[in-house]
Design an enzyme around this catalytic site. Structure first.
Site, short mmCIF file in Angstrom:
data_model
loop_
_atom_site.label_atom_id
_atom_site.label_comp_id
_atom_site.label_asym_id
_atom_site.label_seq_id
_atom_site.Cartn_x
_atom_site.Cartn_y
_atom_site.Cartn_z
N LYS A 12 -10.47 -12.30 2.07
CA LYS A 12 -10.19 -12.87 0.75
C LYS A 12 -8.68 -13.00 0.60
O LYS A 12 -7.97 -12.02 0.38
CB LYS A 12 -10.72 -11.96 -0.38
CG LYS A 12 -10.56 -12.61 -1.75
CD LYS A 12 -10.25 -11.57 -2.79
CE LYS A 12 -9.10 -11.84 -3.70
NZ LYS A 12 -8.52 -13.12 -3.87
N GLU A 43 -1.95 -0.98 1.94
CA GLU A 43 -0.48 -1.06 2.05
C GLU A 43 0.01 -1.73 0.79
O GLU A 43 -0.40 -2.84 0.46
CB GLU A 43 -0.09 -1.81 3.32
CG GLU A 43 -0.42 -1.04 4.60
CD GLU A 43 0.21 0.34 4.67
OE1 GLU A 43 1.35 0.51 4.19
OE2 GLU A 43 -0.44 1.27 5.17
N CYS A 87 7.74 -6.98 0.07
CA CYS A 87 7.46 -5.56 -0.23
C CYS A 87 8.59 -4.66 0.25
O CYS A 87 8.81 -3.59 -0.30
CB CYS A 87 6.15 -5.15 0.40
SG CYS A 87 6.08 -5.48 2.17
N GLU A 126 8.52 -1.59 -9.45
CA GLU A 126 8.67 -2.73 -8.55
C GLU A 126 8.81 -4.02 -9.37
O GLU A 126 7.97 -4.31 -10.21
CB GLU A 126 7.46 -2.85 -7.62
CG GLU A 126 7.66 -3.91 -6.56
CD GLU A 126 6.47 -4.07 -5.63
OE1 GLU A 126 5.32 -4.09 -6.12
OE2 GLU A 126 6.70 -4.20 -4.41
P1 NAP Z 1 -2.09 -7.99 -6.10
O1 NAP Z 1 -2.08 -8.57 -7.44
O2 NAP Z 1 -2.35 -6.53 -5.94
O3 NAP Z 1 -3.20 -8.82 -5.27
C1 NAP Z 1 -3.44 -8.57 -3.90
C2 NAP Z 1 -4.82 -9.09 -3.53
O4 NAP Z 1 -5.80 -8.30 -4.23
C3 NAP Z 1 -5.07 -10.54 -3.95
O5 NAP Z 1 -5.87 -11.17 -2.98
C4 NAP Z 1 -5.83 -10.37 -5.26
O6 NAP Z 1 -6.66 -11.46 -5.59
C5 NAP Z 1 -6.68 -9.16 -4.93
N1 NAP Z 1 -7.22 -8.49 -6.12
C6 NAP Z 1 -6.76 -8.54 -7.40
N2 NAP Z 1 -7.55 -7.78 -8.20
C7 NAP Z 1 -8.52 -7.26 -7.42
C8 NAP Z 1 -9.62 -6.40 -7.67
N3 NAP Z 1 -9.87 -5.92 -8.87
N4 NAP Z 1 -10.42 -6.06 -6.62
C9 NAP Z 1 -10.18 -6.52 -5.39
N5 NAP Z 1 -9.13 -7.35 -5.08
C10 NAP Z 1 -8.31 -7.70 -6.08
O7 NAP Z 1 -0.74 -8.30 -5.30
P2 NAP Z 1 0.05 -9.67 -5.17
O8 NAP Z 1 0.67 -10.00 -6.49
O9 NAP Z 1 -0.83 -10.68 -4.52
O10 NAP Z 1 1.18 -9.29 -4.12
C11 NAP Z 1 2.36 -8.62 -4.45
C12 NAP Z 1 2.23 -7.15 -4.14
O11 NAP Z 1 1.91 -6.96 -2.76
C13 NAP Z 1 3.54 -6.38 -4.35
O12 NAP Z 1 3.26 -5.16 -4.98
C14 NAP Z 1 4.04 -6.15 -2.93
O13 NAP Z 1 4.89 -5.03 -2.78
C15 NAP Z 1 2.76 -5.96 -2.20
N6 NAP Z 1 2.93 -6.19 -0.76
C16 NAP Z 1 2.91 -5.11 0.07
C17 NAP Z 1 3.10 -5.30 1.45
C18 NAP Z 1 3.05 -4.13 2.39
O14 NAP Z 1 2.85 -4.35 3.58
N7 NAP Z 1 3.20 -2.91 1.92
C19 NAP Z 1 3.31 -6.58 1.95
C20 NAP Z 1 3.33 -7.66 1.06
C21 NAP Z 1 3.14 -7.45 -0.29
P3 NAP Z 1 -6.15 -12.63 -6.58
O15 NAP Z 1 -5.01 -13.26 -5.92
O16 NAP Z 1 -7.33 -13.50 -6.68
O17 NAP Z 1 -5.78 -11.95 -7.87
#
Ligand code: NAP
Length: 486
Positions: free
Chosen positions: A174, A249, A283, A384
Site C-alpha cells: 500500500k 521505521e 526522515c 518533527e
Molecule cells: P504517514 O502519514 O504515517 O503515512 C505513512 C503510510 O501509512 C501511508 O501509506 C498512509 O496512507 C498509511 N496510513 C495512514 N493511516 C493509516 C492507518 N490508520 N493504518 C494503516 N496505514 C495508514 O506518513 P507520511 O506523511 O506518508 O510520511 C512522512 C513520515 O514518514 C515522517 O514522519 C517521516 O519521518 C517518516 N519517514 C520515515 C522514514 C524512516 O525510514 N524512518 C523514511 C521516510 C519517511 P495514506 O497516504 O493513504 O494516508
C-alpha cells in the site's frame, strides 16, 4: 493525465467501489498528474487472497531465480530512468537532480539484492558430536504487507520489496495516497520482468481502509511500515495481539552537532544540505543544529547565506534546487511551526515565508527557514516538522551538546562536525541514533549498510537495507542431522 488501476493477481483492476481520485502537481496544482483507482477493504482482501494463492509456487522457486527477476526489473527501470524521474518530480515535487538520484538508487537496490540472492540460505553450525550436522535454514514468512510514505515513493518501497520478494514472500503493497504512481510503475516493471501473478499486489487507497485491513487481516504474516510515529505506533498495537512480525521505521528529529573547532563554512553547507535538501521532507533531515555558543552567531550567519542560496521553484526547471512542500497541508504545518517557534521566544533569522509570486503562484512553496536561539525543550526542537526549517540550539561544552542531542524521543540519524577525532569517537559511543555521521550530512544512506532508528524512531527490531534486510522477511529453522548410525 495518466490513469492507473490497482495491480491485483497480475491484473490491472478498478476499485471494487468504482471510486477514483486525482493527484495534482505540488509545484503547480493546475496540473493533474494522475488518476488512481481508490481501493478499499474488498480490494485489499482480494490482493491478500491472491498473494496467499501465489505463495506456495513462489516459495518453491530458488532465491537466485527470484534474484534474476530483480535484475530484470533493474534493467527495465534503468531504461525508463528519465521518464520515471520526471514523473516523480511532477507527483512529489522533487527537483530533477533529487528525482534522478532516487530512481538511480532504486535501480541499484534491485541490483544489490539480486546479487544477495546467491547468499540467502542459512549457515552450518559446529555440532558437539561427530557424524552429526547442525545447520540453519532461512524460510520466507508468507504474505507480507508493506505500507510506505510519500517522501521517497520509489526507492523506499524498493528497499522493502526487493528483500521481501527475493526471500520468497508474496507481497501486498500500500503506497502513500499522495504519491502512489511510482509504486504502480514498479509493478509494471515486475510484470514485464515475468513475475508470476499474485506475487506482488499493489493497492492504492486510504490508510484508514487499505492500511487498516493490512494491519488487521490474520493472513498477513509480517508488516513493514515506514511513516510517522503516530501511525506506526497505532499499527504496532494492532499487530501485537496476533504477535505478527512488525517493522516500523518512523520519524526523526535529527541533530547535527557543530563543535567550536569545526570548519564553519563546511558545517553550514552540510546543515543546509541536510535541512533544506528534498525540501526538508526526509526522515533523516537535520532539524536541530546544536552549535557551540562560541561560534553560534557566526555559524547562523553562514547558514542564512546557505538558505538564501536556495533557488525555490518547480523542480523540473533548470537551476531550481528546492521544490515545494508535497501538499497544502504540509506547507501550512511547516509555516505553523515557524510561528510557534517565534511565539516560544526563538528568533526567525531568515525565511519561513510562503512564496506565491509569479511562477510560484500555484504551488506549495516556502523559503527555507533558519530559526535562532531555539530552546531544546521547545516544540520546534522536540516535534518533527518535516519541512525546510532548521532550528539553531546553542550548547556549552561537548558533553552538554551530546546531552541536548539525546534529550529527545526520536533516535534516527545524528551528525557531528568537528576536527577532533577523540570527541567524534566519544560522540559515536554516546549518541542515541541508528545512523551516526561524522563530518557528513545527516541524510543520505549507503544501500549496503543496515538502516533503522532507535527510541521512538523504530520498533528497534529488524534493520532495513544492507545484507541484514532479509532477516525481517525470513524465519530461521535449526536443523539437527545425525548420520552416525550404520
Ligand atoms: P504517514 O502519514 O504515517 O503515512 C505513512 C503510510 O501509512 C501511508 O501509506 C498512509 O496512507 C498509511 N496510513 C495512514 N493511516 C493509516 C492507518 N490508520 N493504518 C494503516 N496505514 C495508514 O506518513 P507520511 O506523511 O506518508 O510520511 C512522512 C513520515 O514518514 C515522517 O514522519 C517521516 O519521518 C517518516 N519517514 C520515515 C522514514 C524512516 O525510514 N524512518 C523514511 C521516510 C519517511 P495514506 O497516504 O493513504 O494516508
Amino acid at each position: 493525465m495518466k490513469e492507473y488501476q490497482n495491480y491485483i493477481d497480475g491484473e490491472w483492476t478498478p476499485a471494487d467501489s468504482g471510486d477514483t481520485f486525482v493527484n495534482s502537481n505540488p509545484a503547480d496544482t493546475r496540473e493533474e498528474v494522475a488518476q488512481y483507482a481508490k481501493g478499499g477493504r474488498a480490494d485489499t482482501q482480494a490482493a491478500i487472497a491472491a498473494a496467499q494463492k501465489a505463495f506456495p509456487g513462489w516459495r518453491a522457486t530458488t532465491a537466485p531465480a527470484r534474484g534474476k527477476i530483480l535484475s530484470a526489473v533493474a534493467n527495465i527501470l534503468a531504461g525508463r530512468k528519465d521518464e520515471l524521474a520526471e514523473m516523480l518530480c511532477r507527483e512529489e515535487g522533487k527537483t530533477k537532480m533529487e528525482a534522478g538520484m532516487e530512481v538511480g538508487r532504486t535501480i541499484d537496490i534491485y541490483r544489490f539484492v539480486a546479487g544477495l540472492s546467491y547468499t540467502i540460505g542459512g549457515s552450518v553450525v559446529p555440532h558437539d558430536l561427530p557424524n552429526n550436522m547442525l545447520f540453519t535454514k532461512r524460510e520466507p514468512m508468507g504474505v507480507v504487507a508493506l505500507i510506505t510514505p510519500w517522501n521517497f515513493p520509489i526507492a523506499l518501497p524498493a528497499w522493502k520489496l526487493a528483500p521481501a520478494l527475493v526471500s520468497g514472500n508474496t507481497v501486498v503493497h500500500k503506497p502513500a495516497s499522495m504519491a502512489p504512481g511510482m509504486a504502480l510503475e514498479m509493478a509494471k516493471a515486475f510484470e514485464e520482468a515475468g513475475l508470476p501473478q499474485g506475487v506482488l499486489n499493489v493497492v492504492v487507497g486510504s490508510g484508514r481502509d487499505v492500511g487498516d485491513e493490512l494491519a488487521t487481516n490474520p493472513a498477513i504474516q509480517a508488516l513493514s511500515f515506514t511513516g510517522s510515529h503516530e501511525i506506526g505506533h497505532g499499527i504496532y498495537q494492532q499487530l501485537a495481539p496476533r504477535m505478527t512480525r512488525a517493522q516500523m521505521e518512523m520519524g526523526g528529529k535529527n541533530p547535527t552537532i557543530v563543535l567550536a573547532d569545526a570548519d564553519l563554512n563546511l558545517a553550514a553547507k552540510l546543515v543546509a544540505m541536510a535541512g533544506f535538501g528534498q525540501t526538508g521532507q526526509v526522515c533523516t533531515a537535520t532539524s536541530r543544529a546544536i552549535v557551540d555558543e562560541k561560534v553560534a552567531q557566526e555559524f547562523t550567519e553562514k547558514l542564512v547565506l546557505e538558505a538564501q542560496a536556495r533557488n525555490v521553484g518547480n523542480g523540473l526547471n533548470d537551476g531550481v534546487n528546492m521544490g515545494p512542500a508535497v501538499s497544502a497541508g504540509e506547507l501550512d504545518g511547516n509555516l505553523d511551526y515557524v510561528k510557534i517557534a517565534q511565539d516560544e521566544g526563538a528568533e526567525l533569522c531568515w525565511g519561513g515565508k510562503r512564496l506565491g509570486e509569479g511562477d510560484l503562484a500555484h504551488g506549495h512553496f516556502m523559503s527555507p527557514a533558519v530559526v535562532g536561539n531555539v530552546k531544546n525543550d521547545s516544540r520546534l526542537a522536540q516535534e518533527e516538522v518535516f519541512g525546510p526549517v532548521v532550528g539553531v540550539v546553542q550548547s556549552g561544552d561537548f558533553d552538554e551538546a551530546i546531552s541536548l542531542a539525546n534529550d529527545i524521543e526520536y533516535g534516527l540519524s545524528a551528525s557531528i562536525i568537528t576536527r577532533d577525532i577523540n570527541k567524534a569517537m566519544r560522540y559515536t559511543d554516546q549518541i542515541e541514533a541508528g545512523v551516526v555521521k561524522i563530518n557528513q550530512i545527516s541524510t543520505g544512506l549507503a544501500l549496503q549498510a543496515p538502516f533503522g532508528g532507535v527510541k521512538h524512531s523504530s520498533t528497534n527490531s529488524f534493520k532495513e537495507q544492507g545484507q541484514t534486510a532479509v532477516d525481517f522477511y525470513t524465519r530461521v529453522k535449526a536443523v539437527y542431522l545425525d548420520y552416525s548410525a550404520g
